[in-house]
Design a protein around this motif. Structure first.
Motif, PDB file in Angstrom:
ATOM      1  N   PRO A 154      -9.648 -17.378  15.336  1.00  0.00           N
ATOM      2  CA  PRO A 154      -8.976 -16.883  16.539  1.00  0.00           C
ATOM      3  C   PRO A 154      -8.655 -15.386  16.528  1.00  0.00           C
ATOM      4  CG  PRO A 154      -7.339 -17.761  15.046  1.00  0.00           C
ATOM      5  CD  PRO A 154      -8.687 -17.931  14.367  1.00  0.00           C
ATOM      6  N   ASN A 155      -9.272 -14.612  15.656  1.00  0.00           N
ATOM      7  CA  ASN A 155      -8.931 -13.193  15.561  1.00  0.00           C
ATOM      8  C   ASN A 155      -9.285 -12.449  16.851  1.00  0.00           C
ATOM      9  OD1 ASN A 155      -8.190 -13.769  12.936  1.00  0.00           O
ATOM     10  ND2 ASN A 155     -10.145 -13.100  12.080  1.00  0.00           N
ATOM     11  N   ARG A 156      -8.457 -11.492  17.214  1.00  0.00           N
ATOM     12  CA  ARG A 156      -8.674 -10.716  18.441  1.00  0.00           C
ATOM     13  C   ARG A 156      -9.996  -9.953  18.406  1.00  0.00           C
ATOM     14  NH1 ARG A 156      -4.056  -9.358  21.770  1.00  0.00           N
ATOM     15  NH2 ARG A 156      -5.183  -7.464  22.374  1.00  0.00           N
ATOM     16  N   ASP A 157     -10.414  -9.535  17.219  1.00  0.00           N
ATOM     17  CA  ASP A 157     -11.584  -8.662  17.152  1.00  0.00           C
ATOM     18  C   ASP A 157     -12.855  -9.326  17.677  1.00  0.00           C
ATOM     19  OD1 ASP A 157     -11.958 -10.351  14.960  1.00  0.00           O
ATOM     20  OD2 ASP A 157     -11.817  -8.756  13.463  1.00  0.00           O
ATOM     21  N   ILE A 158     -12.948 -10.652  17.566  1.00  0.00           N
ATOM     22  CA  ILE A 158     -14.161 -11.312  18.071  1.00  0.00           C
ATOM     23  C   ILE A 158     -14.186 -11.295  19.602  1.00  0.00           C
ATOM     24  CG2 ILE A 158     -13.236 -13.692  18.126  1.00  0.00           C
ATOM     25  CD1 ILE A 158     -16.002 -14.593  17.053  1.00  0.00           C
ATOM     26  N   PHE A 159     -13.012 -11.424  20.223  1.00  0.00           N
ATOM     27  CA  PHE A 159     -12.934 -11.350  21.686  1.00  0.00           C
ATOM     28  C   PHE A 159     -13.180  -9.919  22.164  1.00  0.00           C
ATOM     29  CE2 PHE A 159     -10.365 -15.062  20.544  1.00  0.00           C
ATOM     30  CZ  PHE A 159     -10.900 -16.024  21.375  1.00  0.00           C
ATOM     31  N   GLU A 160     -12.620  -8.956  21.445  1.00  0.00           N
ATOM     32  CA  GLU A 160     -12.853  -7.555  21.789  1.00  0.00           C
ATOM     33  C   GLU A 160     -14.331  -7.205  21.664  1.00  0.00           C
ATOM     34  OE1 GLU A 160     -10.209  -5.766  19.018  1.00  0.00           O
ATOM     35  OE2 GLU A 160      -8.435  -5.999  20.306  1.00  0.00           O
ATOM     36  N   PHE A 161     -14.991  -7.767  20.666  1.00  0.00           N
ATOM     37  CA  PHE A 161     -16.424  -7.528  20.481  1.00  0.00           C
ATOM     38  C   PHE A 161     -17.215  -8.007  21.696  1.00  0.00           C
ATOM     39  CE2 PHE A 161     -20.624  -9.008  19.159  1.00  0.00           C
ATOM     40  CZ  PHE A 161     -21.128  -7.887  18.522  1.00  0.00           C
ATOM     41  N   VAL A 162     -16.920  -9.213  22.169  1.00  0.00           N
ATOM     42  CA  VAL A 162     -17.634  -9.770  23.319  1.00  0.00           C
ATOM     43  C   VAL A 162     -17.366  -8.946  24.580  1.00  0.00           C
ATOM     44  CG1 VAL A 162     -17.835 -11.773  24.843  1.00  0.00           C
ATOM     45  CG2 VAL A 162     -17.711 -12.095  22.366  1.00  0.00           C
ATOM     46  N   LEU A 163     -16.103  -8.586  24.789  1.00  0.00           N
ATOM     47  CA  LEU A 163     -15.751  -7.781  25.965  1.00  0.00           C
ATOM     48  C   LEU A 163     -16.474  -6.442  25.951  1.00  0.00           C
ATOM     49  CD1 LEU A 163     -11.879  -8.404  26.072  1.00  0.00           C
ATOM     50  CD2 LEU A 163     -13.595  -9.408  27.597  1.00  0.00           C
ATOM     51  N   ASN A 164     -16.424  -5.748  24.814  1.00  0.00           N
ATOM     52  CA  ASN A 164     -17.018  -4.412  24.711  1.00  0.00           C
ATOM     53  C   ASN A 164     -18.548  -4.461  24.754  1.00  0.00           C
ATOM     54  OD1 ASN A 164     -14.460  -3.278  24.491  1.00  0.00           O
ATOM     55  ND2 ASN A 164     -14.460  -3.350  22.250  1.00  0.00           N
ATOM     56  N   ASP A 165     -19.117  -5.498  24.165  1.00  0.00           N
ATOM     57  CA  ASP A 165     -20.569  -5.612  24.100  1.00  0.00           C
ATOM     58  C   ASP A 165     -21.183  -5.846  25.475  1.00  0.00           C
ATOM     59  OD1 ASP A 165     -22.913  -5.586  22.430  1.00  0.00           O
ATOM     60  OD2 ASP A 165     -23.067  -7.760  22.684  1.00  0.00           O
ATOM     61  N   ASN A 166     -20.369  -6.368  26.395  1.00  0.00           N
ATOM     62  CA  ASN A 166     -20.885  -6.709  27.720  1.00  0.00           C
ATOM     63  C   ASN A 166     -20.196  -5.962  28.857  1.00  0.00           C
ATOM     64  OD1 ASN A 166     -22.783  -9.125  27.088  1.00  0.00           O
ATOM     65  ND2 ASN A 166     -20.916  -9.529  25.917  1.00  0.00           N
TER      66      ASN A 166
END
Length: 215
Positions: A154-166
């Motif tokens: 549940p780390n925030r960085d994985i969600f930030e990665f998806v948001l930024n990547d797209n």
């Protein structure tokens, strides 16, 4: 249980978990099999850390297996793989048909975001067939597996990665997962969320839910 973002922004993107959202899992299978052969086995913090590192692709399959064999004496590599992969079942045809139809309509950007690992994905392909696996994978704009992108929920960085990547925003994005801990992180970041309860709800019920979907 479903919750919507307070701003009521129209949903343009949908991020799906994989296990027990599309593919059926037997989450207790591996522990049942281990305890049948090794009754004294305990899931200690070192083993949990090993599992998490494997999901993030930090350690190889070979190192993962060797780490487990320290706690499971005399077990063969193949038997360990069988036990580890016992959790993985199949993607029901009605869910594959659902995501294919949703993809073909083209109304939303679709993403898969899964905590998984190399061995489990190999078993997914074995259980479902390579053709069906590619049919499923091709439904998504991006297909994110934790061991490939080096992040995990549940780390925030994985969600930030998806948001930024797209180049997308959480207020226009619905995140669907069966694990409340993952949902809580996404909710705190401003995502619309659906904490789907396996056995009580099904992903095919998505558009019967009260979300601000596009007309």
């Amino acid at each position: 249980m479903l919750e919507t973002n307070a701003k009521k922004n129209t949903i343009k993107n949908i991020v799906f978990d994989f296990g027990d959202i599309f593919i059926d899992l037997d989450k207790l299978a591996s522990m049942r099999l281990i305890h049948k052969e090794f009754p004294e086995f305990t899931l200690n913090q070192d083993i949990i850390n090993t599992n998490n590192e494997y999901e993030k692709g930090i350690i190889s399959t070979t190192n993962f297996i060797e780490s487990y064999k320290k706690s499971l004496p005399n077990i063969s590599d193949e038997r360990l793989k069988e036990i580890w992969n016992a959790i993985i079942l199949k993607i029901p045809t009605h869910r594959l048909a659902f995501i294919e139809e949703l993809s073909q309509k083209g109304n939303y950007e679709l993403f898969l975001l899964s905590n998984t690992n190399e061995l489990h994905i190999e078993q997914v392909i074995k259980n479902n067939g390579l053709k069906s696996y590619h049919r499923f994978k091709n439904c998504f704009n991006k297909f994110y597996l934790s061991h490939e992108i080096k992040f995990r929920k549940p780390n925030r960085d994985i969600f930030e990665f998806v948001l930024n990547d797209n180049n997308i925003t959480p207020g226009e994005t619905l995140f669907i997962d069966d694990t409340l801990e993952h949902i809580n992180t996404a909710k705190q970041m401003g995502f619309h969320t659906w904490n789907l309860i396996p056995g009580k709800e099904d992903i095919t019920e998505l558009f019967s839910k009260d979300y601000p979907f596009k007309d």
